[in-house]
Motif scaffolding. Structure first.
Motif, PDB file in Angstrom:
ATOM      1  N   ALA A  33       1.029  -1.182  -0.044  1.00 39.90           N
ATOM      2  CA  ALA A  33       0.085   0.087   0.129  1.00 39.90           C
ATOM      3  C   ALA A  33       0.771   1.166   0.149  1.00 39.90           C
ATOM      4  CB  ALA A  33      -0.820   0.010   1.277  1.00 39.90           C
ATOM      5  N   ASN A  34       2.145   1.194   0.462  1.00 36.51           N
ATOM      6  CA  ASN A  34       2.711   2.500   0.920  1.00 36.51           C
ATOM      7  C   ASN A  34       4.251   1.772   0.622  1.00 36.51           C
ATOM      8  OD1 ASN A  34       4.442   4.696   1.541  1.00 36.51           O
ATOM      9  ND2 ASN A  34       2.914   4.912   3.409  1.00 36.51           N
ATOM     10  N   PRO A  35       4.873   2.528  -0.696  1.00 37.47           N
ATOM     11  CA  PRO A  35       6.298   2.259  -0.779  1.00 37.47           C
ATOM     12  C   PRO A  35       7.340   2.723  -0.045  1.00 37.47           C
ATOM     13  CG  PRO A  35       5.365   3.603  -2.799  1.00 37.47           C
ATOM     14  CD  PRO A  35       4.215   3.418  -1.469  1.00 37.47           C
ATOM     15  N   GLN A  36       6.804   3.819   0.707  1.00 35.60           N
ATOM     16  CA  GLN A  36       7.770   4.600   1.555  1.00 35.60           C
ATOM     17  C   GLN A  36       8.237   3.774   2.455  1.00 35.60           C
ATOM     18  OE1 GLN A  36       5.665   8.063   2.370  1.00 35.60           O
ATOM     19  NE2 GLN A  36       6.141   8.884   0.396  1.00 35.60           N
ATOM     20  N   LEU A  37       9.768   3.972   2.997  1.00 35.19           N
ATOM     21  CA  LEU A  37      10.299   2.989   4.107  1.00 35.19           C
ATOM     22  C   LEU A  37      10.249   3.760   5.367  1.00 35.19           C
ATOM     23  CD1 LEU A  37      13.536   1.893   2.375  1.00 35.19           C
ATOM     24  CD2 LEU A  37      11.524   0.473   3.305  1.00 35.19           C
ATOM     25  N   THR A 109      -5.564   4.996  -1.469  1.00 37.07           N
ATOM     26  CA  THR A 109      -4.830   6.240  -1.711  1.00 37.07           C
ATOM     27  C   THR A 109      -3.952   6.156  -0.991  1.00 37.07           C
ATOM     28  OG1 THR A 109      -6.099   6.757   0.617  1.00 37.07           O
ATOM     29  CG2 THR A 109      -7.352   7.605  -1.247  1.00 37.07           C
ATOM     30  N   GLY A 110      -3.686   6.057   0.303  1.00 36.75           N
ATOM     31  CA  GLY A 110      -2.438   5.718   0.607  1.00 36.75           C
ATOM     32  C   GLY A 110      -1.196   6.593   0.995  1.00 36.75           C
ATOM     33  N   GLY A 111      -1.414   7.839   0.626  1.00 36.50           N
ATOM     34  CA  GLY A 111      -0.481   8.692   0.612  1.00 36.50           C
ATOM     35  C   GLY A 111      -0.462  10.233   0.783  1.00 36.50           C
ATOM     36  N   LEU A 112       0.680  11.040   1.010  1.00 33.45           N
ATOM     37  CA  LEU A 112       0.536  12.171   1.234  1.00 33.45           C
ATOM     38  C   LEU A 112       0.153  12.868  -0.122  1.00 33.45           C
ATOM     39  CD1 LEU A 112       1.272  14.883   2.911  1.00 33.45           C
ATOM     40  CD2 LEU A 112       3.496  14.565   2.283  1.00 33.45           C
ATOM     41  N   GLY A 113      -0.953  13.433  -0.181  1.00 31.31           N
ATOM     42  CA  GLY A 113      -1.584  14.362  -1.330  1.00 31.31           C
ATOM     43  C   GLY A 113      -1.726  13.277  -2.387  1.00 31.31           C
ATOM     44  N   GLY A 216       0.228   2.485 -11.813  1.00 34.68           N
ATOM     45  CA  GLY A 216      -0.253   2.413 -10.482  1.00 34.68           C
ATOM     46  C   GLY A 216       0.597   3.106  -9.401  1.00 34.68           C
ATOM     47  N   TYR A 217       1.481   3.874  -9.981  1.00 42.53           N
ATOM     48  CA  TYR A 217       2.238   4.894  -9.024  1.00 42.53           C
ATOM     49  C   TYR A 217       1.692   6.179  -8.548  1.00 42.53           C
ATOM     50  CZ  TYR A 217       5.965   1.746 -11.277  1.00 42.53           C
ATOM     51  OH  TYR A 217       6.704   0.779 -11.443  1.00 42.53           O
ATOM     52  N   LYS A 218       1.371   6.164  -7.235  1.00 44.31           N
ATOM     53  CA  LYS A 218       0.652   7.448  -6.682  1.00 44.31           C
ATOM     54  C   LYS A 218       1.575   8.214  -5.569  1.00 44.31           C
ATOM     55  CE  LYS A 218      -2.407   4.177  -6.416  1.00 44.31           C
ATOM     56  NZ  LYS A 218      -3.505   3.552  -5.538  1.00 44.31           N
ATOM     57  N   LEU A 219       2.122   7.386  -4.724  1.00 46.13           N
ATOM     58  CA  LEU A 219       2.790   8.050  -3.737  1.00 46.13           C
ATOM     59  C   LEU A 219       4.132   7.965  -4.111  1.00 46.13           C
ATOM     60  CD1 LEU A 219       2.423   9.146  -0.728  1.00 46.13           C
ATOM     61  CD2 LEU A 219       2.877   6.903   0.018  1.00 46.13           C
ATOM     62  N   PRO A 220       4.855   9.047  -4.059  1.00 47.09           N
ATOM     63  CA  PRO A 220       6.443   8.739  -4.487  1.00 47.09           C
ATOM     64  C   PRO A 220       7.249   8.124  -3.385  1.00 47.09           C
ATOM     65  CG  PRO A 220       6.032  11.126  -3.728  1.00 47.09           C
ATOM     66  CD  PRO A 220       4.825  10.379  -3.559  1.00 47.09           C
ATOM     67  N   LEU A 247      23.791  15.148  -9.982  1.00 43.96           N
ATOM     68  CA  LEU A 247      23.225  14.438  -8.809  1.00 43.96           C
ATOM     69  C   LEU A 247      23.990  13.029  -8.357  1.00 43.96           C
ATOM     70  CD1 LEU A 247      20.905  14.654  -6.565  1.00 43.96           C
ATOM     71  CD2 LEU A 247      19.631  12.932  -8.052  1.00 43.96           C
ATOM     72  N   LEU A 248      24.230  12.935  -7.107  1.00 41.47           N
ATOM     73  CA  LEU A 248      24.797  11.642  -6.469  1.00 41.47           C
ATOM     74  C   LEU A 248      23.595  11.130  -5.625  1.00 41.47           C
ATOM     75  CD1 LEU A 248      27.456  12.847  -7.335  1.00 41.47           C
ATOM     76  CD2 LEU A 248      28.388  11.697  -5.849  1.00 41.47           C
ATOM     77  N   ALA A 249      22.945   9.939  -6.007  1.00 46.05           N
ATOM     78  CA  ALA A 249      21.877   9.859  -5.134  1.00 46.05           C
ATOM     79  C   ALA A 249      22.197   8.434  -4.499  1.00 46.05           C
ATOM     80  CB  ALA A 249      20.608   9.619  -5.996  1.00 46.05           C
ATOM     81  N   VAL A 250      22.266   8.210  -3.192  1.00 45.24           N
ATOM     82  CA  VAL A 250      22.324   6.968  -2.571  1.00 45.24           C
ATOM     83  C   VAL A 250      20.808   6.583  -1.808  1.00 45.24           C
ATOM     84  CG1 VAL A 250      23.741   5.658  -0.763  1.00 45.24           C
ATOM     85  CG2 VAL A 250      24.884   7.648  -2.230  1.00 45.24           C
ATOM     86  N   ALA A 251      20.400   5.639  -2.289  1.00 40.53           N
ATOM     87  CA  ALA A 251      18.934   5.482  -1.680  1.00 40.53           C
ATOM     88  C   ALA A 251      18.779   3.885  -1.558  1.00 40.53           C
ATOM     89  CB  ALA A 251      17.817   6.154  -2.390  1.00 40.53           C
ATOM     90  N   PRO A 252      18.120   3.237  -0.602  1.00 40.61           N
ATOM     91  CA  PRO A 252      17.937   1.804  -0.435  1.00 40.61           C
ATOM     92  C   PRO A 252      17.957   1.009  -1.643  1.00 40.61           C
ATOM     93  CG  PRO A 252      17.139   3.027   1.496  1.00 40.61           C
ATOM     94  CD  PRO A 252      17.314   3.882   0.335  1.00 40.61           C
ATOM     95  N   THR A 253      18.036  -0.208  -1.455  1.00 37.91           N
ATOM     96  CA  THR A 253      17.560  -1.173  -2.781  1.00 37.91           C
ATOM     97  C   THR A 253      16.070  -1.106  -2.570  1.00 37.91           C
ATOM     98  OG1 THR A 253      17.743  -2.737  -1.003  1.00 37.91           O
ATOM     99  CG2 THR A 253      19.566  -2.744  -2.556  1.00 37.91           C
ATOM    100  N   GLY A 254      15.694  -1.292  -3.991  1.00 40.70           N
ATOM    101  CA  GLY A 254      13.992  -1.418  -4.122  1.00 40.70           C
ATOM    102  C   GLY A 254      13.392  -0.162  -3.710  1.00 40.70           C
ATOM    103  N   SER A 255      14.058   1.164  -3.751  1.00 41.73           N
ATOM    104  CA  SER A 255      13.432   2.620  -3.511  1.00 41.73           C
ATOM    105  C   SER A 255      12.881   3.246  -4.611  1.00 41.73           C
ATOM    106  CB  SER A 255      14.144   2.901  -2.460  1.00 41.73           C
ATOM    107  OG  SER A 255      15.232   3.585  -2.968  1.00 41.73           O
ATOM    108  N   GLY A 256      12.901   2.581  -5.769  1.00 43.31           N
ATOM    109  CA  GLY A 256      12.334   3.265  -6.830  1.00 43.31           C
ATOM    110  C   GLY A 256      13.284   4.448  -7.743  1.00 43.31           C
ATOM    111  N   LYS A 257      14.646   3.872  -7.639  1.00 40.19           N
ATOM    112  CA  LYS A 257      15.435   4.802  -8.389  1.00 40.19           C
ATOM    113  C   LYS A 257      15.271   4.911  -9.750  1.00 40.19           C
ATOM    114  CE  LYS A 257      19.043   2.897  -6.129  1.00 40.19           C
ATOM    115  NZ  LYS A 257      18.349   2.183  -4.943  1.00 40.19           N
TER     116      LYS A 257
END
Ligand SMILES: Nc1ncnc2c1ncn2[C@@H]1O[C@H](COP(=O)(O)OP(=O)(O)OP(=O)(O)O)[C@@H](O)[C@H]1O
Length: 732
Positions: A33-37, A109-113, A216-220, A247-257
């Motif tokens: 429901a929520n892809p955020q960690l 709905t599941g997410g902010l805005g 189906g992507y809604k919430l970032p 940009l140098l982006a370091v974000a967890p695995t599976g976080s939608g980079k």
């Protein structure tokens, strides 16, 4: 149960949501429901202030309180299997599922805005548009564990950074170039609180917005929440200023980079409206393995549907840019491209490979995705020089730390140097990035700019704790003493009647899962050992496959497709599949051989628990030979368990790594770590007697050896070499 729907990355989330029948407490239960960690509680609190406690119809706060496993109503419509065939476990009778049915994305709905896409709550769009003040931005970014740092400042300053700039300006007039001794500046860009804001705030094309919503992507996710505003030009900036960031982006695995780097590139290309005339590549995406490159192409194609943008995989024998070869236009590939954006993309790509592997074929696509060596060959001239690619405006390095590792460094830098456009925008992405790799990247960006007027800022975005494994998976570190012990342990996991929880009450691993070995030879040997462990009634040997870089492209693609379809349940592989590969419903991974670095552990186990899904299990087996090297892995597990709140190494809860173990394990020296990363555990590499994967008696092995053809030994040695162009694991 339709395994295909569960595993396939290509299956649309929205469709999935309507059709997925199984609601199990396993990652394969479908969409989260929520892809955020991070940040669910804090953001919920802010919801009260920002949207006056607005609740969606299904009872979630619009700020996306994460639905935890086991809290919801009982949903299970899966047909029962006899226990001896129940390899996926957790079935037979009613089980707890996620509330409201995980995977009913269309109605959640599941997410902010996320109002506009998710059902259009009144006033939501207005809310989306309200510019948050600095304190609100800070609160959201902090709650999601996001840190945005300016490593090298542009002129004029970035929005949100004016104050710091003014302060500095009075002293130095202009910020000095990057230097390790200078303090870095932290900024707080407006976070993207809903993917609908991509259209309302940043004006992305309607087509692209529709394609994103259709997936189906809604919430970032966290990385999208900060990276998209930065790359789309921050609120209120002009289109021209969009170009001002590397940009140098370091974000967890599976976080939608993937989505985070694709959307800004594709939107800029689409807006340029020259798509039909352009024949030269506009963007290049480099990834370390063919499997990952293929996956990026498939993701990209779903986003560019009906936009006119062409995105292609560069294959052996293709050429890129104008060169001294017979130019044969490959624009006809466009029709085939559309085909391969289907769920069977990998297979169809492989089938087509034979058609296009003729020297001199020139790829005419706006976006090229490739492994480093294939692309380097594609831009090499007959005299050995490299074709310049001035048309390329975007260079994306996915899994940048591997691409800049000595293994690929020269190839990657040659490609980078070939991108001679003075306004080149570069972005580097990974779940792990050592400081030496970061410095190398910065040095290269700044060096390339010396002779140009390029004044873009260099920004670093870090999500969560750097180099940490996902907190939403269960880590199990098991001492198996010997090779035979490991084989026994894995056999137990494969046994359909294996207990569903271990002695500490932790969830056991059920297929589908990946098994990682140190070398290609070990993957082959383990596959040969386990091939017949699944009974014929359950599909037998067809359920287990090996996948490594000694296999042909077609064979590799076939295994990937069969695994996504649920025909194969277990893949035995090397680090070839450790990076970037997204199997949506993977239940877990087994490190049959301990990974050779903490980063390798983070990436391997990150194949499960993707997009915030809970229930993934990572089992690591270690023997006496591993004891000198296992501490970095144990430290990563302890840190991840601390984040998850399960003991944190103090011996409490269900933590896999107790403090006494951390204290007892020897700390390897820097040199030892480097050696291990380069070569792996020596005994396994050399295939010594104690490290052999085999239940064959000495006599049988002797007989087998006699039957071997002359020259077969050299083949074994060859497979240990890094002869292949793609990343097959540092130690292969
Ligand atoms: N906003 C979103 N909402 C829901 N799911 C998402 C969202 N963004 C991405 N995903 C899904 O998350 C999964 C992981 O995405 P992706 O492969 O881009 O991760 P990654 O950060 O690149 O991981 P890795 O570091 O392992 O390469 C994919 O299945 C993707 O469809």
């Amino acid at each position: 149960m339709d395994i295909y729907k569960l595993l396939s990355r290509s299956t649309k989330l929205a469709q999935n949501s309507r059709t997925t029948p199984a609601q199990q407490s396993l990652p394969s239960s479908g969409q989260n429901a929520n892809p955020q960690l991070f940040g669910h509680e804090e953001v919920k609190e802010m919801a009260g202030e920002l949207v006056n406690g607005n609740l969606s119809e299904n009872g979630n706060t619009v700020l996306g309180k994460r639905k935890r496993r086991g809290k919801g109503k009982i949903v299970d419509v899966v047909e029962e299997l006899p226990p001896e065939l129940d390899f996926f476990g957790e079935r037979g009778g009613k089980k707890k599922g996620k509330k409201g049915g995980v995977g009913n994305g269309a109605s959640e709905t599941g997410g902010l805005g996320n109002g506009a896409v998710a059902g259009g709550e009144d006033g939501q769009e207005e809310e989306d548009e309200r510019r948050l003040d600095e304190e609100e931005c800070k609160a959201i970014l902090r709650s999601h564990k996001l840190k945005v740092t300016v490593l090298s400042e542009s002129n004029p300053p970035l929005p949100g950074n004016e104050k710091v700039k003014r302060k500095k300006k009075s002293k130095d007039n202009i910020l000095p170039p990057l230097s390790s001794s200078k303090p870095k500046l932290q900024i707080y860009p407006q976070p993207l609180t809903s993917l609908t804001q991509l259209r309302t705030r940043y004006g992305i094309s309607k087509r692209l917005a529709e394609n994103i919503a259709y997936q189906g992507y809604k919430l970032p996710t966290e990385v999208q929440l900060a990276a998209l505003p930065l790359l789309m030009g921050e609120s209120g900036r002009s289109r021209e200023q969009h170009k001002d960031i590397d940009l140098l982006a370091v974000a967890p695995t599976g976080s939608g980079k993937t989505l985070a780097f694709l959307i800004p590139v594709l939107d800029t290309l689409f807006k340029d409206k020259k798509m039909d005339q352009e024949t030269e590549p506009q963007a290049i995406i480099v990834a370390p393995t063919r499997e990952l490159a293929n996956q990026i192409v498939n993701e990209g194609r779903k986003l560019v549907e009906n936009t006119g943008i062409r995105i292609s995989l560069v294959r052996k024998g293709m050429s890129v840019g104008k060169r001294d070869v017979d130019v044969l236009d490959l624009r006809g590939e466009r029709d085939e491209d559309a085909e391969s954006s289907s769920d069977d993309g990998e297979q169809s790509s492989a089938q087509k490979a034979s058609k296009v592997q003729k020297p001199g074929y020139v790829v005419k696509s706006h976006v090229l995705v490739s492994t480093p060596l294939t692309l380097l060959h594609a831009i090499e001239n007959l005299d050995g020089t490299t074709t310049s690619l001035p048309s390329v405006r975007f260079l994306v390095l996915d899994e940048a730390d591997v691409l800049l590792d000595p293994l690929f460094r020269d190839q990657t830098l040659s490609i980078w140097n070939a991108c001679s456009n003075p306004d080149l925008r570069t972005s580097l992405w990974s779940a792990t990035m050592g400081s030496s790799i970061e410095s190398l990247a910065l040095e290269h960006i700044l060096k390339n700019r010396k002779e140009s007027t390029n004044t873009a800022s260099i920004i670093r975005l870090v999500v969560g704790l750097k180099d940490t494994a996902l907190p939403n998976i269960t880590h199990i570190l098991t001492y198996a003493a010997t090779e035979t012990g490991k084989l026994l342990a894995l056999r137990q996991l494969l046994h359909p009647t294996a207990p569903k929880t271990d002695s500490s009450g932790r969830k056991s691993l059920r297929p589908p899962f990946l098994v990682f070995t140190q070398t290609i030879d070990r993957a082959k040997a383990l596959h040969a050992e386990l091939k017949y462990d699944i009974p014929p009634e359950a599909g037998g040997s067809s359920r287990i496959a090996a996948l490594h870089s000694d296999m042909s492209e077609t064979a590799r693609s076939k295994v990937m497709t069969s695994f996504r379809r649920g025909e194969i349940w277990v893949i035995i592989t090397t680090d070839l599949l450790a990076r970037g590969i997204d199997f949506r419903g993977l239940n877990g991974v087994v490190n049959y051989d301990v990974p050779t670095s903490a980063a390798a552990y983070v990436h391997r186990v990150g194949r499960t628990g993707r997009a915030g899904r809970e229930g993934g299990v990572a089992v690591t087996l270690y023997t006496k030979d591993d004891v000198p090297h296992v501490k970095p892995v144990a430290n990563v597990i302890a840190a991840s368990e601390k984040l998850r709140g399960v003991g944190g190494g103090d011996g409490e809860g269900q933590s896999s790594v107790k403090q006494w173990l951390l204290d007892a394990l020897p700390t390897p020296s820097k040199r030892d770590k480097q050696e291990l990363k380069r070569k792996g555990v020596e005994s396994r590499r050399a295939g010594t007697k104690t490290a052999r994967i085999s239940t064959k008696s000495k006599l049988n092995r002797g007989l087998g050896a006699q039957k071997k053809q002359p020259g077969s030994q050299s083949k074994g040695v060859k497979s240990m070499d890094l002869k292949e162009e793609e990343f097959g694991g540092f130690s292969d």
